[in-house]
Design an enzyme around this catalytic site. Sequence first.
Site, PDB file in Angstrom:
ATOM      1  N   GLY A  12      10.065-119.567 -21.751  1.00 24.49           N
ATOM      2  CA  GLY A  12       9.043-118.818 -22.463  1.00 24.49           C
ATOM      3  C   GLY A  12       8.923-117.372 -22.030  1.00 24.49           C
ATOM      4  O   GLY A  12       8.590-116.489 -22.835  1.00 24.49           O
ATOM      5  N   ASN A  13       9.222-117.082 -20.740  1.00 23.76           N
ATOM      6  CA  ASN A  13       9.140-115.713 -20.254  1.00 23.76           C
ATOM      7  C   ASN A  13      10.179-114.802 -20.896  1.00 23.76           C
ATOM      8  O   ASN A  13      10.059-113.581 -20.845  1.00 23.76           O
ATOM      9  CB  ASN A  13       9.304-115.676 -18.728  1.00 23.76           C
ATOM     10  CG  ASN A  13      10.669-116.184 -18.280  1.00 23.76           C
ATOM     11  OD1 ASN A  13      11.131-117.224 -18.739  1.00 23.76           O
ATOM     12  ND2 ASN A  13      11.306-115.472 -17.382  1.00 23.76           N
ATOM     13  N   LYS A 131       3.046-132.678 -24.560  1.00 24.39           N
ATOM     14  CA  LYS A 131       3.497-131.287 -24.689  1.00 24.39           C
ATOM     15  C   LYS A 131       2.345-130.386 -25.132  1.00 24.39           C
ATOM     16  O   LYS A 131       1.835-130.522 -26.248  1.00 24.39           O
ATOM     17  CB  LYS A 131       4.630-131.212 -25.705  1.00 24.39           C
ATOM     18  CG  LYS A 131       5.456-129.941 -25.613  1.00 24.39           C
ATOM     19  CD  LYS A 131       6.386-129.994 -24.432  1.00 24.39           C
ATOM     20  CE  LYS A 131       7.383-128.854 -24.464  1.00 24.39           C
ATOM     21  NZ  LYS A 131       8.253-128.841 -23.290  1.00 24.39           N
ATOM     22  N   LYS A 215      12.982-128.027 -25.100  1.00 26.44           N
ATOM     23  CA  LYS A 215      14.165-127.215 -25.382  1.00 26.44           C
ATOM     24  C   LYS A 215      15.273-127.441 -24.357  1.00 26.44           C
ATOM     25  O   LYS A 215      16.451-127.272 -24.668  1.00 26.44           O
ATOM     26  CB  LYS A 215      13.805-125.738 -25.492  1.00 26.44           C
ATOM     27  CG  LYS A 215      13.287-125.071 -24.233  1.00 26.44           C
ATOM     28  CD  LYS A 215      14.334-124.237 -23.544  1.00 26.44           C
ATOM     29  CE  LYS A 215      13.795-123.476 -22.361  1.00 26.44           C
ATOM     30  NZ  LYS A 215      12.853-124.117 -21.467  1.00 26.44           N
ATOM     31  N   LYS A 277      13.756-129.606 -16.732  1.00 25.27           N
ATOM     32  CA  LYS A 277      14.946-128.787 -16.483  1.00 25.27           C
ATOM     33  C   LYS A 277      15.914-129.530 -15.577  1.00 25.27           C
ATOM     34  O   LYS A 277      17.129-129.577 -15.837  1.00 25.27           O
ATOM     35  CB  LYS A 277      14.542-127.446 -15.870  1.00 25.27           C
ATOM     36  CG  LYS A 277      13.716-126.566 -16.793  1.00 25.27           C
ATOM     37  CD  LYS A 277      13.187-125.341 -16.083  1.00 25.27           C
ATOM     38  CE  LYS A 277      12.435-124.421 -17.042  1.00 25.27           C
ATOM     39  NZ  LYS A 277      11.344-125.073 -17.776  1.00 25.27           N
TER      40      LYS A 277
END
Length: 328
Positions: A12-13, A131, A215, A277
């Site tokens: 997101g960053n 989420k 994602k 991740k």
Amino acid sequence: MSKGRIVVALGGNALQEANAPATAESQLAVIKKTCGYIAEMEKADYETIIVHGNGPQVGRILLASETAKDITPSMPFDVCGAMSQGYIGYHIQQGLKEALHKLNKDYISVVTLVTQMVVSEDDPGFKNPTKPIGPFYSPCEADRLMAEKGWAMKEDAGRGWRRLIASPVPTEIIELETIKKLWDTTVIITCGGGGIPVIRREDGSLQGVAAVIDKDFAAGLLAEGIGADVLLILTGVEKVSLHYRTPGQVELNHLSVAQAEAYIEEGHFASGSMLPKIQAAVKFAKAGPGRRAIISSLDKAVDALEGRTGTCITLEAEEQMGRAAAQM
């Protein structure tokens, strides 16, 4: 000659700054900086495919749609996801072409592919939404929305309450063959926001569902499907750590799949943050020898690919890989 085929998962960053105004102009400014780093990967002769998240963006699209429901019909969640793929992809296309132009690489094509991801309607994620999406609400607002709309909501890290939506695991990429055809000539922006979740009906047709696919899982599935050399997950930290943000923090340089799985079992990684991740990285590394999953920060992407930083996860331990290479 290409140094390798890389699936890049952008955090997101890479799309917007945490405290910046939530405007299209603000997002485009951040994405242009992001695209400078992606272009550096192309300059270093890596072939890239880009996957990105969409949590804040799809939440804003949904909020706008529901706010205007008395004027125009609100859009279902899967359609909002498709809309977010389009406008984030447009920004990345614009930013990346500009960055490639500065490197005299105008010949590289960039395209966004709206992507559907098959999920199982029996996925346990539908029974336990996890989420967070959209804006933050006060406790009173959250109580009202849970009562009026039946939303699942949860307090998010002291910042307020957010809506929770199902996050099923993707099993198939509908557009995979098209991605393979474009791979040799084009930088593809695909599986945006994790892809649009769809289920297969008995007659084989597809139906969109209200869910958000992580994602990182989408990027891992894509990397497996196209036979990528590296799954590169870019986030806000340079390396994965144990005991994160404590006096005992330990940064990790290299992990075997077995080591990573042991740390997952011990509960070292936060759900909804580093855990998916690591899970996506492990799944990709498990898919075959020689595959590398790397987690690092956006500004260190090329350094991480070339082994100078980042956390690398492989099937075998580092010393075993070294011995195998010496015997070749």
